[in-house]
Design an enzyme around this catalytic site. Structure first.
Site, PDB file in Angstrom:
ATOM      1  N   LYS A  72      -0.356  -4.128  -3.636  1.00 23.03           N
ATOM      2  CA  LYS A  72      -1.671  -3.565  -3.315  1.00 23.03           C
ATOM      3  C   LYS A  72      -1.756  -2.157  -3.906  1.00 23.03           C
ATOM      4  O   LYS A  72      -1.153  -1.225  -3.399  1.00 23.03           O
ATOM      5  CB  LYS A  72      -1.921  -3.514  -1.805  1.00 23.03           C
ATOM      6  CG  LYS A  72      -3.272  -2.905  -1.421  1.00 23.03           C
ATOM      7  CD  LYS A  72      -3.458  -2.902   0.087  1.00 23.03           C
ATOM      8  CE  LYS A  72      -4.798  -2.294   0.473  1.00 23.03           C
ATOM      9  NZ  LYS A  72      -4.864  -0.839   0.244  1.00 23.03           N
ATOM     10  N   SER A 121       0.826  -1.217   0.000  1.00 23.93           N
ATOM     11  CA  SER A 121       0.000   0.000   0.000  1.00 23.93           C
ATOM     12  C   SER A 121       0.856   1.262   0.000  1.00 23.93           C
ATOM     13  O   SER A 121       1.593   1.512  -0.942  1.00 23.93           O
ATOM     14  CB  SER A 121      -0.946  -0.054   1.198  1.00 23.93           C
ATOM     15  OG  SER A 121      -1.921   0.948   1.136  1.00 23.93           O
TER      16      SER A 121
END
Length: 549
Positions: free
Chosen positions: A316, A291
């Site tokens: 991600k 992320s």
């Protein structure tokens, strides 16, 4: 129950309805009516009284699970997790807990937390929180909720402590605001390489990193900086953009986010003048880097500003936003995808397409695309961030896995701490021959079970030989000879894996004695990724070659 149904229809189902085709709307409306009718029939006519709230909570979880693992529902009574991620703090005693069989244990009281200051220790079995007894079927989440509470309030915790005579202990603990420290350590070593360890991206991460970089830049001996993002699962997107801004010029695009509506595209650029625009930079990553961590490492790679070292990252590339729901509840929902400066999306799993078993489809290598960094280096999408320098990992095995998962190292460290109540020196402590031998003696061979790959493989081959008609008396005798040669020897296996086991023991014992900062600093003594980063940062020619291909 009506409250939960209103959440379903208002927060998610209604949005689907508004964007669906006419046929989809008709089908959707029909299914919603059926759903409501089923709920009504169950509530009115089912033979037993139903726990409506619990059932509907599970229904919501099942609904969201079909979408992606990041779209989550948080009722007003259980928002500590999502609030602590963004704010970096929560109220409680400050301890990690773990479920072991039918017991809930203190696994690690955080440094300088109320839990540690009160005397709670790793290994303590929680028997009671205030007047609530922890039963064998008590969920770990329920214990966590009881331990948390408003700062300044008292919680009474009764535990059973292993390896001591007076094992039943009671602690009166005053809860406090527990701050999640995103940067446990930064410093510079004797070679002139600065190091920053960042564990999460919360509201204080950017400020803490800027402070660390500023302090490191004051040292005239500084030759390069290592930013360690390993096992950093991410957090606030804005924090990632600000951290990149320390190293690239003001106004540099870091990423774009795109949702369902093309008009919703948002561009994020750095807004500050950099404080370290030229210093050689390396970023450590692994498969736990995700992320916001991938935004930082990916952007710095695309901008040819840092050498990325370690393993391929998690992959991600989805953006989540929190949305308010009725009655103070919150929905964290995936609203878009993010694209780093080269234009690539690093998302590795496609949740809109599922495999026959229901698992999300992985983007195959054949369908990934090439992109170019600022100076023309080739990078690819669809599979996380591939490092510029891959560090080979020592192969793990079942023996090491069981030492961790079956609490052998955990129990040994608790026993060691009980027998050595005095403090240890973080600079000089090492796992000696005596400590390693004591660990070996602490393992009960009758209880220590793990897959013996050689024995298992040989048995498979023996069965295949029987099936295919090769198992003569002579062949069987040869199998018996080979089986004797490959017979499992636990003590020998422990000795063969001594180096890796010492690292595990060292980490467990360190948790009982040393601060987070000291533990990170100690870990750098035997860190292949860090050594690889130092090597390239101390070689200007090699550093330039990597960032100019």
């Amino acid at each position: 129950m009506k409250r939960i149904i209103s959440i379903l229809s208002a927060a998610f189902l209604l949005s689907l309805f508004c964007t669906a085709s006419v046929k989809q709307k008709e089908d959707f409306s029909r299914k919603l009516q059926i759903f409501n009718s089923i709920v009504k029939e169950l509530q009115t006519n089912y033979v037993d009284t139903l726990k409506a709230g619990e059932i509907m909570d599970r229904t919501i979880d099942a609904l969201l699970y079909q979408i992606d693992p990041y779209t989550e529902y948080y009722p007003s009574s259980n928002q500590d997790e999502i609030l602590s991620i963004s704010s970096g703090q929560y109220a409680g005693i400050g301890s990690f807990i773990v479920k072991r069989g039918n017991k809930v244990l203190i696994s690690e009281p955080q440094w300088n937390s109320p839990a540690r200051k009160s005397g709670l220790k790793a290994g303590d079995v929680i028997l009671k929180v205030n007047s609530d007894t922890v039963l064998p079927n008590t969920e770990i989440g329920d214990v966590s909720k009881r331990l948390r509470g408003q700062a300044g309030t008292e919680v009474v915790v009764k535990v059973k402590r292993p390896y001591v005579e007076d094992s039943l202990l009671t602690f009166n603990i005053i809860r406090d605001n527990i701050k999640v420290e995103p940067m446990p350590y930064f410093g510079i070593d004797s070679t002139g390489i600065g190091y920053i360890r960042l564990t999460t991206f919360n509201e204080s991460s950017a400020r803490r990193v800027k402070h660390a970089v500023t302090e490191l830049m004051r040292d005239p001996e500084l030759k390069g900086i290592v930013l360690d993002l390993r096992n950093n699962g991410g957090g606030l997107l804005e924090s990632a953009v600000q951290i990149v801004g320390n190293f690239v010029k003001k106004g540099t695009e870091v990423l774009r986010t795109r949702g369902r509506n093309p008009k919703d595209e948002k561009i994020y650029k750095t807004t500050q003048n950099p404080i370290a625009p030229e210093i050689p930079l390396a970023v450590l990553v692994d498969n736990g880097t995700a992320s916001a961590s991938e935004i930082v490492s990916g952007a710095l790679q695309d901008l040819d500003r840092a050498v990325i070292i370690g393993d391929r990252t998690f992959g991600k590339g989805l953006v989540q936003t929190t949305r308010p729901l009725p009655f103070g509840d919150i929905l964290k929902i995936t609203t878009g995808r993010y694209y780093i400066p080269s234009g690539r999306l690093i998302q590795v799993l496609d949740y809109s397409h599922r495999n026959p078993d229901g698992s999300p489809a992985r983007v195959p290598d054949s369908l990934t695309h090439e992109f170019k960094t600022r100076i023309g280096r080739t990078v690819r999408d669809g599979g996380g961030i591939a490092p510029d320098i891959i560090v080979e990992r020592k192969e793990a095995n079942r023996l090491l896995y069981n030492i961790l998962s079956d609490f052998w190292a955990f129990d040994f460290a608790n026993k060691f701490a009980a027998e050595h109540p005095d403090s240890l020196d973080a600079e000089t402590f090492v796992v000696t021959d005596e400590i390693f031998q004591n660990f070996k003696e602490s393992i009960d061979p009758q209880r220590f079970k793990y897959d013996k790959q050689c024995e298992s493989g040989l048995e498979i081959l023996r069965q295949a030989a029987k099936t295919e008609g090769y198992m003569t008396d002579s062949v069987s005798a040869q199998f018996d000879i080979l089986a004797a040669l490959l017979k499992h020897d636990l003590e020998n296996d422990l000795d063969i894996n001594r180096s890796a086991i010492e690292d595990i023991i060292d980490e467990e014992i360190s948790q009982r004695y040393f601060s987070d900062s000291a533990r990170v600093k100690r870990s750098l003594r035997k860190d292949d990724d860090y050594e690889a980063a130092k090597k390239v940062l101390l070689d200007p020619k090699r550093y330039s070659e990597i960032l100019s291909k």
